[in-house]
Design an enzyme around this catalytic site. Structure first.
Site, PDB file in Angstrom:
ATOM      1  N   SER A   1     -24.783  55.568  -3.550  1.00  0.00           N
ATOM      2  CA  SER A   1     -25.073  55.037  -2.218  1.00  0.00           C
ATOM      3  C   SER A   1     -25.065  53.515  -2.182  1.00  0.00           C
ATOM      4  CB  SER A   1     -26.424  55.563  -1.725  1.00  0.00           C
ATOM      5  OG  SER A   1     -26.380  56.959  -1.545  1.00  0.00           O
TER       6      SER A   1
ATOM      7  N   HIS B   1     -30.003  51.973  -0.700  1.00  0.00           N
ATOM      8  CA  HIS B   1     -29.228  51.807   0.528  1.00  0.00           C
ATOM      9  C   HIS B   1     -29.378  50.379   1.067  1.00  0.00           C
ATOM     10  CE1 HIS B   1     -29.795  56.107   0.115  1.00  0.00           C
ATOM     11  NE2 HIS B   1     -28.919  56.356   1.079  1.00  0.00           N
TER      12      HIS B   1
END
Length: 298
Positions: A182, A245
């Site tokens: 991610s 993230h």
């Protein structure tokens, strides 16, 4: 036999020197049929570049070699997932648990002295939904980015996001493990978002709005699911941090901004390049010092 009036015949296509264009390949751009690769490149240029950069890109565009970095990294991530899902023992392969927890690739706070884990965690995914989402998004963004920009630049942004993701997680969520690509995916998203914002006036307006809205909706939805899995889900097992993230998208909006906001520019002469690189390096140094001397996971 009826005489042929040459003046009534359709003139043959000629070049600017008056020579007849013999084959279809010799026809001018407005007449010659474009191949599949050319059509794809033209679509990519409209999607990724402002109008004044498209002609230069199309002059150099070539589908060979293909966007090799993003394809190879995706194959490697899929291969590692298949290895742990099929050949390593676990309760189920849809959502992996025990096998990835014991993996030497997973980032774990207790093993952070093994420095490679700050990078290698990107190859390990927690389940089918996790890897499918990451692969689809990085291929969807990475392929057109690598066609327009160099594979080296896309690779630098991707890896900067991976490292920023693990370092950010080690600071802001220091007791949680970390798996998945991610950080790299969000770096591509951040760079693509800055490309859309910076070049908004030069792009087709409706296309620019669509790009920004699509990114905002995806990021908001994905953050929501990641937050739920981390704090609200009752599922037992490995609690995976979602802070990567944030680290990835921050890297994409700095390093990715420099690489992706302009086409065919000399970055070494751009002060924004050194500013973003300097800021990123300061963050890395701070994170390393924090992990050695200040981390509550010590």
């Amino acid at each position: 036999m009826e005489a042929i009036d040459l003046e009534q015949q359709e003139p043959l296509p000629v070049d600017r020197d008056g020579r007849r264009l013999g084959s279809e390949a010799d026809q001018p751009d407005g007449v010659r049929k474009m191949g599949c690769c050319e059509k794809f490149q033209r679509s990519v240029s409209k999607w990724m570049l402002p109008k004044d950069s498209r002609s230069k890109y199309l002059e150099r565009a070539n589908c060979c070699p293909p966007p090799i970095f993003i394809i190879l990294i995706s194959i490697a991530e899929l291969a590692v997932f298949v290895y742990y899902a099929v050949w390593k023992p676990q309760k189920q392969w849809v959502t992996l648990d025990e096998s990835i927890w014991r993996s030497p690739l997973t980032y774990k706070p207790d093993d952070r002295q093994e420095a490679w884990r700050f990078i290698s965690y990107m190859f390990v995914h927690a389940g089918v939904q996790h890897i499918v989402g990451n692969l689809l998004m990085q291929l969807l963004l990475g392929i057109p980015l690598e066609l327009v920009h160099k594979g080296f630049e896309v690779g630098m942004v991707y890896m900067a996001g991976v490292l920023a993701g693990s370092l950010a997680s080690s600071i802001f969520d220091p007791l949680s493990a970390l798996v998945g690509a991610s950080g790299g995916v969000y770096a591509l998203i951040g760079g693509f978002f800055m490309n859309a914002v910076v070049n908004f006036r030069e792009m087709i307006p409706l296309l620019g709005v669509f790009r920004i809205l699509a990114i905002v909706i995806f990021v908001g939805t994905d953050f929501g699911f990641a937050f739920y899995r981390r704090f609200l889900s009752d599922e037992a097992g490995l609690k995976v941090s979602f802070v990567a993230h944030f680290g990835g998208i921050a890297a994409g909006m700095t390093i990715g901004y420099v690489f992706f906001s302009a086409y065919n520019k000399k970055l070494m002469k751009d002060p924004r390049f050194w500013l973003c690189i300097g800021g990123y390096m300061l963050f890395v140094v701070f994170a390393v010092v924090f992990n050695i001397f200040l981390s509550p996971a010590s």
